[in-house]
Design a protein around this motif. Structure first.
Motif, PDB file in Angstrom:
ATOM      1  N   CYS A  35       0.862  -1.158   0.012  1.00 15.29           N
ATOM      2  CA  CYS A  35      -0.101  -0.036   0.051  1.00 15.29           C
ATOM      3  C   CYS A  35       0.850   1.208  -0.023  1.00 15.29           C
ATOM      4  O   CYS A  35       0.436   2.183  -0.500  1.00 15.29           O
ATOM      5  CB  CYS A  35      -0.859  -0.009   1.199  1.00 15.29           C
ATOM      6  SG  CYS A  35      -2.139  -1.234   1.105  1.00 15.29           S
ATOM      7  N   LEU A  36       1.950   1.149   0.335  1.00 17.16           N
ATOM      8  CA  LEU A  36       3.062   2.172   0.540  1.00 17.16           C
ATOM      9  C   LEU A  36       3.404   2.811  -0.852  1.00 17.16           C
ATOM     10  O   LEU A  36       4.106   3.685  -0.925  1.00 17.16           O
ATOM     11  CB  LEU A  36       4.086   2.159   1.361  1.00 17.16           C
ATOM     12  CG  LEU A  36       4.026   1.702   2.889  1.00 17.16           C
ATOM     13  CD1 LEU A  36       5.229   1.228   3.547  1.00 17.16           C
ATOM     14  CD2 LEU A  36       3.375   2.720   3.620  1.00 17.16           C
ATOM     15  N   VAL A  37       3.283   1.850  -1.948  1.00 14.88           N
ATOM     16  CA  VAL A  37       3.396   2.460  -3.206  1.00 14.88           C
ATOM     17  C   VAL A  37       2.618   3.686  -3.616  1.00 14.88           C
ATOM     18  O   VAL A  37       3.041   4.405  -4.602  1.00 14.88           O
ATOM     19  CB  VAL A  37       3.297   1.161  -4.147  1.00 14.88           C
ATOM     20  CG1 VAL A  37       3.415   1.665  -5.603  1.00 14.88           C
ATOM     21  CG2 VAL A  37       3.918  -0.089  -3.976  1.00 14.88           C
ATOM     22  N   ALA A  38       1.659   3.773  -2.834  1.00 15.75           N
ATOM     23  CA  ALA A  38       0.602   4.842  -3.112  1.00 15.75           C
ATOM     24  C   ALA A  38       1.315   6.264  -2.959  1.00 15.75           C
ATOM     25  O   ALA A  38       0.914   7.333  -3.563  1.00 15.75           O
ATOM     26  CB  ALA A  38      -0.647   5.025  -2.490  1.00 15.75           C
ATOM     27  N   LEU A  39       2.463   6.188  -2.109  1.00 15.19           N
ATOM     28  CA  LEU A  39       3.214   7.297  -1.918  1.00 15.19           C
ATOM     29  C   LEU A  39       3.858   7.760  -3.203  1.00 15.19           C
ATOM     30  O   LEU A  39       4.166   8.857  -3.543  1.00 15.19           O
ATOM     31  CB  LEU A  39       4.192   7.175  -0.677  1.00 15.19           C
ATOM     32  CG  LEU A  39       3.582   6.914   0.454  1.00 15.19           C
ATOM     33  CD1 LEU A  39       4.501   6.576   1.580  1.00 15.19           C
ATOM     34  CD2 LEU A  39       2.785   8.088   1.060  1.00 15.19           C
ATOM     35  N   VAL A 182      -2.805  -0.566  -6.846  1.00 12.11           N
ATOM     36  CA  VAL A 182      -2.440  -0.158  -5.269  1.00 12.11           C
ATOM     37  C   VAL A 182      -3.788   0.135  -4.737  1.00 12.11           C
ATOM     38  O   VAL A 182      -4.116  -0.368  -3.614  1.00 12.11           O
ATOM     39  CB  VAL A 182      -1.526   1.040  -5.207  1.00 12.11           C
ATOM     40  CG1 VAL A 182      -1.257   1.288  -3.803  1.00 12.11           C
ATOM     41  CG2 VAL A 182      -0.081   0.516  -5.882  1.00 12.11           C
ATOM     42  N   TRP A 183      -4.538   1.015  -5.433  1.00 13.34           N
ATOM     43  CA  TRP A 183      -5.924   1.399  -4.850  1.00 13.34           C
ATOM     44  C   TRP A 183      -7.105   0.521  -4.702  1.00 13.34           C
ATOM     45  O   TRP A 183      -7.845   0.162  -3.500  1.00 13.34           O
ATOM     46  CB  TRP A 183      -6.394   2.870  -5.130  1.00 13.34           C
ATOM     47  CG  TRP A 183      -5.330   3.767  -4.712  1.00 13.34           C
ATOM     48  CD1 TRP A 183      -4.354   4.476  -5.362  1.00 13.34           C
ATOM     49  CD2 TRP A 183      -5.627   4.785  -3.459  1.00 13.34           C
ATOM     50  NE1 TRP A 183      -3.837   5.344  -4.566  1.00 13.34           N
ATOM     51  CE2 TRP A 183      -4.487   5.522  -3.487  1.00 13.34           C
ATOM     52  CE3 TRP A 183      -6.428   4.677  -2.476  1.00 13.34           C
ATOM     53  CZ2 TRP A 183      -4.376   6.559  -2.215  1.00 13.34           C
ATOM     54  CZ3 TRP A 183      -6.343   5.508  -1.356  1.00 13.34           C
ATOM     55  CH2 TRP A 183      -5.274   6.121  -1.430  1.00 13.34           C
ATOM     56  N   GLY A 184      -7.185  -0.148  -5.915  1.00 12.20           N
ATOM     57  CA  GLY A 184      -8.455  -1.144  -6.168  1.00 12.20           C
ATOM     58  C   GLY A 184      -8.247  -2.406  -5.624  1.00 12.20           C
ATOM     59  O   GLY A 184      -9.121  -3.076  -5.183  1.00 12.20           O
TER      60      GLY A 184
END
Length: 283
Positions: A35-39, A182-184
């Motif tokens: 989830c940190l890839v969202a950064l 990442v988000w979905g």
């Protein structure tokens, strides 16, 4: 406690998955870390939309499918819809329908007593998510779920529960690229996990009790809103067979509303009501 074999025709939680016990924890915490890839990717309106759709639709797969149908048979449906609900629930990355429902039936049999897979009396952390890595609960409890284990398509899905999540991940990537994935899939799945697990942990510690159920189950409006109606947990433990967890009109139960709409179109039917004797049996 009887364990189910993990052979190809057994309906186990996934033969290779169980034999390599550490893989569940690796994937579980790996998805959290991903989830940190969202950064890096950031977030767009499309990402938030994909998150919302994959979160709420899959949550209904758990509440309306895995819980109220497979665990408690609170309504009837066709075999095709049964499989669709099973696939939807399995896409939430909470193993297969036979494993989930079989384990949940044990929870009701031994609620907050020895034998309950996830009582907060074992510790809040254990009830929230540590229990899923306990070797005691890695296998499908076939003795609890024979009514659905007779369907070969459910046995296959229970064995290969990794397939729907992989297909969903591919779809999210196709729609939104890395950010969509990442988000979905990543952030949505983590949010879905902890939302679901809050009923095991928080709903046995935080709220009020209308019925004397002999356990620590509580009713909680906030959790009910968050989980499409599952937060009316004390109600549910008083009469688990009902299609609704919100026993009174002011208790918001979105899962029940959705099931009611589905019944109008003949997708589901025979939604089991709450008996009048139960409604009158308040503290």
């Amino acid at each position: 406690m009887k364990r189910m074999s993990t052979g190809a025709g057994s309906g186990g939680a996934g033969g290779w998955w169980v034999r390599f016990g550490g893989i569940s924890a690796t994937i579980y915490w790996g998805i959290h870390a991903a989830c940190l890839v969202a950064l890096y990717t950031g977030v767009s309106v499309a990402d938030v939309t994909l998150f919302a759709v994959t979160f709420w639709v899959r949550l209904f797969g758990i509440t309306g499918g895995f819980h109220r149908y497979f665990s408690h048979r609170s309504y009837k449906t066709s075999r095709a819809t049964q499989f669709a609900l099973a696939c939807l629930g399995t896409s939430s990355v909470q193993k297969g329908p036979l494993w989930w429902a079989g384990t949940h039936r044990l929870h009701h049999r031994y609620s907050d007593l020895p034998g309950d897979p996830h009582s907060p009396r074992e510790s809040f952390w254990y009830s929230h998510n540590a229990w899923i890595f306990d070797p005691k609960w890695q296998y499908t409890q076939i003795g609890e779920i024979r009514d659905f284990a007779k369907y070969p398509e459910l046995v296959w899905l229970n064995q290969w529960h990794i397939v729907p999540p992989i297909l969903l991940a591919v779809l999210c990537f196709a729609i939104g690229g890395l950010s969509g994935l990442v988000w979905g899939m990543g952030i949505s799945t983590v949010a879905l996990w902890h939302t679901t697990y809050s009923i095991n942990s928080l709903a046995h510690r935080w709220g009020n009790t209308r019925f004397d159920t002999g356990d620590d189950s509580r009713n909680n409006l906030f959790l009910a809103l968050l989980t499409l109606g599952e937060g009316w947990h004390n109600n549910h433990h008083r009469y688990m067979g009902a299609a609704r967890n919100g026993f009174f009109w002011w208790e918001i139960d979105i899962t029940f509303y959705l099931l009611t709409v589905m019944s109008w179109f003949g997708i589901v039917w025979d939604l089991r009501p709450v008996p009048a004797s139960v409604m009158a049996d308040t503290k």
